[in-house]
Design a protein around this motif. Structure first.
Motif, PDB file in Angstrom:
ATOM      1  N   ARG A   4       0.843  -1.215   0.000  1.00 45.27           N
ATOM      2  CA  ARG A   4       0.000   0.000   0.000  1.00 45.27           C
ATOM      3  C   ARG A   4       0.869   1.252   0.000  1.00 45.27           C
ATOM      4  O   ARG A   4       0.619   2.203  -0.737  1.00 45.27           O
ATOM      5  N   PHE A   8       1.378   4.061  -2.948  1.00 44.90           N
ATOM      6  CA  PHE A   8       1.150   5.475  -2.634  1.00 44.90           C
ATOM      7  C   PHE A   8       2.357   6.324  -3.040  1.00 44.90           C
ATOM      8  O   PHE A   8       2.207   7.346  -3.728  1.00 44.90           O
ATOM      9  N   LEU A  55      -4.639  10.591  -1.739  1.00 46.19           N
ATOM     10  CA  LEU A  55      -4.523  10.679  -0.277  1.00 46.19           C
ATOM     11  C   LEU A  55      -5.802  10.185   0.404  1.00 46.19           C
ATOM     12  O   LEU A  55      -5.752   9.579   1.475  1.00 46.19           O
ATOM     13  N   TYR A  58      -5.572   6.544   0.479  1.00 45.67           N
ATOM     14  CA  TYR A  58      -4.589   6.121   1.483  1.00 45.67           C
ATOM     15  C   TYR A  58      -5.197   6.224   2.889  1.00 45.67           C
ATOM     16  O   TYR A  58      -4.961   5.376   3.745  1.00 45.67           O
ATOM     17  N   TYR A  59      -5.988   7.247   3.084  1.00 44.47           N
ATOM     18  CA  TYR A  59      -6.640   7.427   4.389  1.00 44.47           C
ATOM     19  C   TYR A  59      -7.681   6.330   4.636  1.00 44.47           C
ATOM     20  O   TYR A  59      -7.722   5.736   5.707  1.00 44.47           O
ATOM     21  N   ASP A  62      -6.191   3.052   5.569  1.00 45.08           N
ATOM     22  CA  ASP A  62      -5.261   3.073   6.710  1.00 45.08           C
ATOM     23  C   ASP A  62      -5.724   2.056   7.765  1.00 45.08           C
ATOM     24  O   ASP A  62      -6.836   2.179   8.291  1.00 45.08           O
TER      25      ASP A  62
END
Lengths: 77, 492
Positions: A4, A8, A55, A58-59, A62
């Motif tokens: 991941r 990113f 982003l 990615y958040y 998480d």
């Protein structure tokens, strides 16, 4: 480093390079007009959205997002 | 009643609302330094999002942004480009900074760097660098506010009075409420600016050309403007095509320095949770998007109002040329004031907090033993810095604003220190000191002697090359910091 994070970082570097020479030079002309905007501006806006969704992804993925408890509400604003 | 008096009344109402919104939140914050500087670490996502966004969008955005698009065309896209990736580092180090701040009581950037690198000299150096950059920055915002009020009043109110009134409001709410005053006013100002920018950015091309697409098509086909105006990287300050070296390095250095500007960085200490900090970074591009209509305002004037100088006055110029409703003109001028004040307040608050916490506390430790005394000193410094910036804005002829030219390159030199604080355990205090000193000195050198640059890159890039080399070399040549200290940061 997890897959991941690698994805990113790879995409982040790509977006950053797309904003400067030489990649931006390929997309920095006036034509094609995109939605009435010159390609040079439309490209920058496209990269803005790409960075936002990168982003955001990615958040959302998480692992600590779902495991960490929210802080108690403070009485102060 | 004359139009300018009505416009001035609208600006006055805006200032009154801003003052009320700035003073009221301060009544609910504790009397501690943490309350004044970091809002008791209680800022939620809504407030922090607007604090970060509105602090960045200064009077440069509202006056300089359209000015760049008008005079330099596609070169202005760099203002959007650097913010696209510039805030992303905050996503990663913001939550770490917040947690360490809460645990160890840090409220400024220099405090956390001083602790990690075990160097009080570094703290003093960062305080000096921050204030050196902040005072001209604040001066520029004051000049912008004074200019707006003088233009609105058709010269009836001089610039010294306009800047004085606007910044008296800022001084009052920063003095009484600290960061929470900054937070709530920035929220109000941020929403206000966004509405005004989007409205004008869509309305002006429609009124003058029939739409945004028609406007760009006519600019592209016009024989009267340079073909390079819509083509990246646009034009330089002299109207000739800008070099790719200049454009690319300006984007890079600004993106690198963006997240470590001390007044943005220290908001991490005010966040109420990791989620707030991360989401602020995630949502930031939605604020950045509002630069698009700002630039379109400048493009809309290229064919209709050629040869307006200085280019920064293009927005007020358009407003005075078009037959627009008085209420709308008043709101736009108030929006420009909002842009100036939303950056000015954050800078003023940060400069005073940093000056006391990182500067005076080292020089006068006996005077700052209690929280109450420290808070009093910060408030005194708020007043002193306001007066200093006001002096440079309206009285002195010294071109202090020229200092800002080098500020982006100078601030970017903090980035390697912040990065290595969390991700390189061998980074040492001596390495950090050498890196910051060498990086800033190199940047200033090439700023003063641009002809000596091997290639025409931004001087900050040369600074970073020296900075990273020194950080690596000196750190490896000196003993590592203690394991406990390193562990705290690497595991944060």
């Amino acid at each position: 480093m997890t897959l991941r994070k690698k994805i990113f970082l790879g995409l982040l570097v790509t977006i950053q390079l797309a904003l400067i020479w030489p990649i931006y030079a390929l997309f920095g002309d006036v034509h094609l007009m995109v939605l009435g905007l010159p390609l040079s501006l439309a490209w920058i806006i496209a990269m803005l959205f790409a960075s936002f969704f990168l982003l955001l992804w990615y958040y959302w993925t998480d692992p600590s997002r779902t495991s960490s408890p929210r802080p108690p509400k403070s009485k102060r604003p | 009643m004359e139009n300018w008096i009505l416009i001035l009344i609208i600006c006055g109402i805006y200032l009154a609302i801003t003052l009320a919104m700035g003073i009221i939140p301060g009544l609910k914050v504790s009397d501690s330094v943490t309350g004044f500087v970091a809002g008791d670490r209680s800022m939620n996502l809504f407030i922090l999002y607007f604090v970060m966004g509105a602090s960045v969008f200064s009077s440069f955005a509202f006056l300089g942004g359209p000015g760049w698009a008008y005079s330099r065309g596609a070169a202005a896209f760099y203002i959007i480009a650097y913010g696209i990736t510039g805030m992303i580092p905050i996503y990663f180090f913001g939550p770490k900074v917040r947690r360490l701040g809460k645990k160890h009581g840090f409220v400024t950037q220099a405090e956390i760097l001083q602790d990690r690198y075990n160097s009080k000299t570094l703290s003093a150096l960062l305080a000096a660098l921050s204030i050196l950059v902040f005072i001209p920055y604040l001066t520029l915002q004051m000049k912008g506010a004074g200019y707006v009020i003088t233009t609105v009043s058709e010269g009836a109110i001089p610039q010294w009075l306009g800047a004085g009134v606007a910044y008296l409001v800022v001084l009052l709410y920063v003095y009484f409420s600290g960061v929470m005053g900054v937070g709530w006013t920035n929220t109000f100002q941020g929403i206000f600016m966004m509405i005004i920018a989007w409205f004008l950015g869509l309305y002006l091309p429609y009124k003058l050309f029939g739409g945004v697409g028609a406007m760009f098509t006519q600019i592209a086909q016009s024989p009267d403007v340079s073909k390079a105006i819509l083509q990246a990287p646009g034009l330089n300050g002299k109207g000739a095509p800008w070099s790719w070296w200049g454009y690319s390095s300006a984007v890079l250095i600004s993106a690198i320095g963006f997240s470590v500007w001390p007044h943005l960085f220290m908001r991490a200490f005010a966040a109420d949770s990791d989620r707030t900090m991360k989401m602020t970074a995630v949502l930031y591009p939605t604020f950045q998007l509002f630069l698009v209509p700002i630039l379109i305002i400048g493009f809309s004037a290229i064919l209709v109002y050629p040869d307006v100088t200085p280019a920064d006055t293009i927005l007020p110029y358009i407003l005075t040329q078009l037959d627009l409703p008085v209420l709308l003109v008043g709101l736009v001028f108030a929006g420009t004031l909002a842009a100036s004040m939303s950056s000015g307040d954050a800078i003023l608050h940060s400069a005073a907090s940093i000056g006391v916490r990182d500067g005076l506390s080292l020089l006068l430790p006996d005077h700052l033993k209690t929280d109450q005394k420290e808070r009093r000193y910060i408030r005194v410094l708020v007043v002193v810095i306001s007066i200093t910036a006001y002096y440079f804005a309206v009285i002195s002829d010294v071109p202090i604003v020229n200092l800002l030219l080098g500020s982006y390159g100078g601030v970017a030199q903090i980035f390697p220190l912040v990065f290595c604080m969390f991700y390189w355990e061998r980074a040492t205090g001596s390495g950090a000191l050498a890196a910051l000193t060498g990086g800033v000195a190199t940047t200033i050198f090439f700023l003063l002697y641009p002809d000596l640059r091997p290639v025409p890159m931004h001087e900050g890039i040369y600074g970073l090359i020296v900075n990273i080399s020194l950080l690596t070399g000196v750190s490896l040549a000196t003993p590592p910091e203690s394991e406990d200290r390193i562990e705290r940061y690497i595991q944060a």
